[in-house]
Design a protein around this motif. Sequence first.
Motif, PDB file in Angstrom:
ATOM      1  N   PHE A  29      -5.898   1.742  -4.508  1.00 24.91           N
ATOM      2  CA  PHE A  29      -5.120   2.629  -3.648  1.00 24.91           C
ATOM      3  C   PHE A  29      -5.706   4.033  -3.481  1.00 24.91           C
ATOM      4  N   GLU A  30      -6.912   4.266  -3.973  1.00 26.79           N
ATOM      5  CA  GLU A  30      -7.544   5.565  -3.757  1.00 26.79           C
ATOM      6  C   GLU A  30      -7.836   5.756  -2.277  1.00 26.79           C
ATOM      7  N   ALA A  31      -7.671   6.963  -1.826  1.00 29.58           N
ATOM      8  CA  ALA A  31      -7.893   7.259  -0.389  1.00 29.58           C
ATOM      9  C   ALA A  31      -9.368   7.281  -0.061  1.00 29.58           C
TER      10      ALA A  31
ATOM     11  N   ASP B   6       3.875 -11.255 -12.268  1.00 30.95           N
ATOM     12  CA  ASP B   6       3.892  -9.866 -12.730  1.00 30.95           C
ATOM     13  C   ASP B   6       3.826  -8.919 -11.543  1.00 30.95           C
ATOM     14  N   VAL B   7       4.129  -7.649 -11.815  1.00 30.56           N
ATOM     15  CA  VAL B   7       4.000  -6.577 -10.839  1.00 30.56           C
ATOM     16  C   VAL B   7       3.111  -5.526 -11.481  1.00 30.56           C
ATOM     17  N   TYR B   8       2.103  -5.091 -10.735  1.00 23.39           N
ATOM     18  CA  TYR B   8       1.142  -4.117 -11.263  1.00 23.39           C
ATOM     19  C   TYR B   8       1.250  -2.824 -10.473  1.00 23.39           C
ATOM     20  N   ALA B   9       1.446  -1.735 -11.182  1.00 19.51           N
ATOM     21  CA  ALA B   9       1.576  -0.420 -10.564  1.00 19.51           C
ATOM     22  C   ALA B   9       0.247   0.323 -10.615  1.00 19.51           C
ATOM     23  N   ASN B  10       0.255   1.506 -10.052  1.00 20.13           N
ATOM     24  CA  ASN B  10      -0.944   2.307  -9.847  1.00 20.13           C
ATOM     25  C   ASN B  10      -1.709   2.640 -11.124  1.00 20.13           C
ATOM     26  N   ASP B  11      -1.066   2.655 -12.258  1.00 18.14           N
ATOM     27  CA  ASP B  11      -1.747   3.045 -13.504  1.00 18.14           C
ATOM     28  C   ASP B  11      -2.111   1.843 -14.372  1.00 18.14           C
ATOM     29  N   GLU B  12      -2.092   0.633 -13.804  1.00 17.11           N
ATOM     30  CA  GLU B  12      -2.329  -0.573 -14.598  1.00 17.11           C
ATOM     31  C   GLU B  12      -3.585  -1.311 -14.130  1.00 17.11           C
TER      32      GLU B  12
ATOM     33  N   PRO C   6       0.801  -1.224   0.000  1.00 16.28           N
ATOM     34  CA  PRO C   6       0.000   0.000   0.000  1.00 16.28           C
ATOM     35  C   PRO C   6       0.835   1.276   0.000  1.00 16.28           C
ATOM     36  N   GLY C   7       1.963   1.287   0.687  1.00 21.69           N
ATOM     37  CA  GLY C   7       2.796   2.489   0.728  1.00 21.69           C
ATOM     38  C   GLY C   7       3.402   2.825  -0.618  1.00 21.69           C
ATOM     39  N   GLU C   8       3.800   1.800  -1.339  1.00 21.87           N
ATOM     40  CA  GLU C   8       4.426   1.986  -2.649  1.00 21.87           C
ATOM     41  C   GLU C   8       3.415   1.921  -3.791  1.00 21.87           C
TER      42      GLU C   8
ATOM     43  N   ASP D 162      -8.639  -2.515 -11.471  1.00 27.95           N
ATOM     44  CA  ASP D 162      -7.945  -1.259 -11.732  1.00 27.95           C
ATOM     45  C   ASP D 162      -7.153  -0.917 -10.473  1.00 27.95           C
ATOM     46  N   ILE D 163      -5.846  -0.972 -10.568  1.00 28.95           N
ATOM     47  CA  ILE D 163      -4.987  -0.768  -9.405  1.00 28.95           C
ATOM     48  C   ILE D 163      -5.183   0.621  -8.808  1.00 28.95           C
ATOM     49  N   LYS D 164      -5.444   1.604  -9.650  1.00 26.07           N
ATOM     50  CA  LYS D 164      -5.664   2.961  -9.163  1.00 26.07           C
ATOM     51  C   LYS D 164      -6.813   2.998  -8.150  1.00 26.07           C
TER      52      LYS D 164
END
Length: 73
Positions: free
Chosen positions: A71-73, A47-53, A28-30, A66-68
């Motif tokens: 992690f939305e607040a 695989d590794v999925y980032a915030n925009d994937e 969650p921090g990263e 949707d990873i975004k």
Amino acid sequence: PHTSKKDLNDKYQIYEENGVKEYWVVYPGEEYIEVYTLANDKYVRHDVYANDETLQSVLFPNLKIDIKEVFEA
């Protein structure tokens, strides 16, 4: 941070030994997620999925996240 050792070592080994076919580790921090899949009784990082994937499960191909949104607040 206090559960990362447990997630990355203890749970990883228990899940691997018991044949859990897909294992996700959420940072969650990263703001990324690592996906591991079982191959020949051993986990490999799929695989590794980032915030925009968009994460797509290997085990459940119709499951897309949707990873975004995760992690939305």
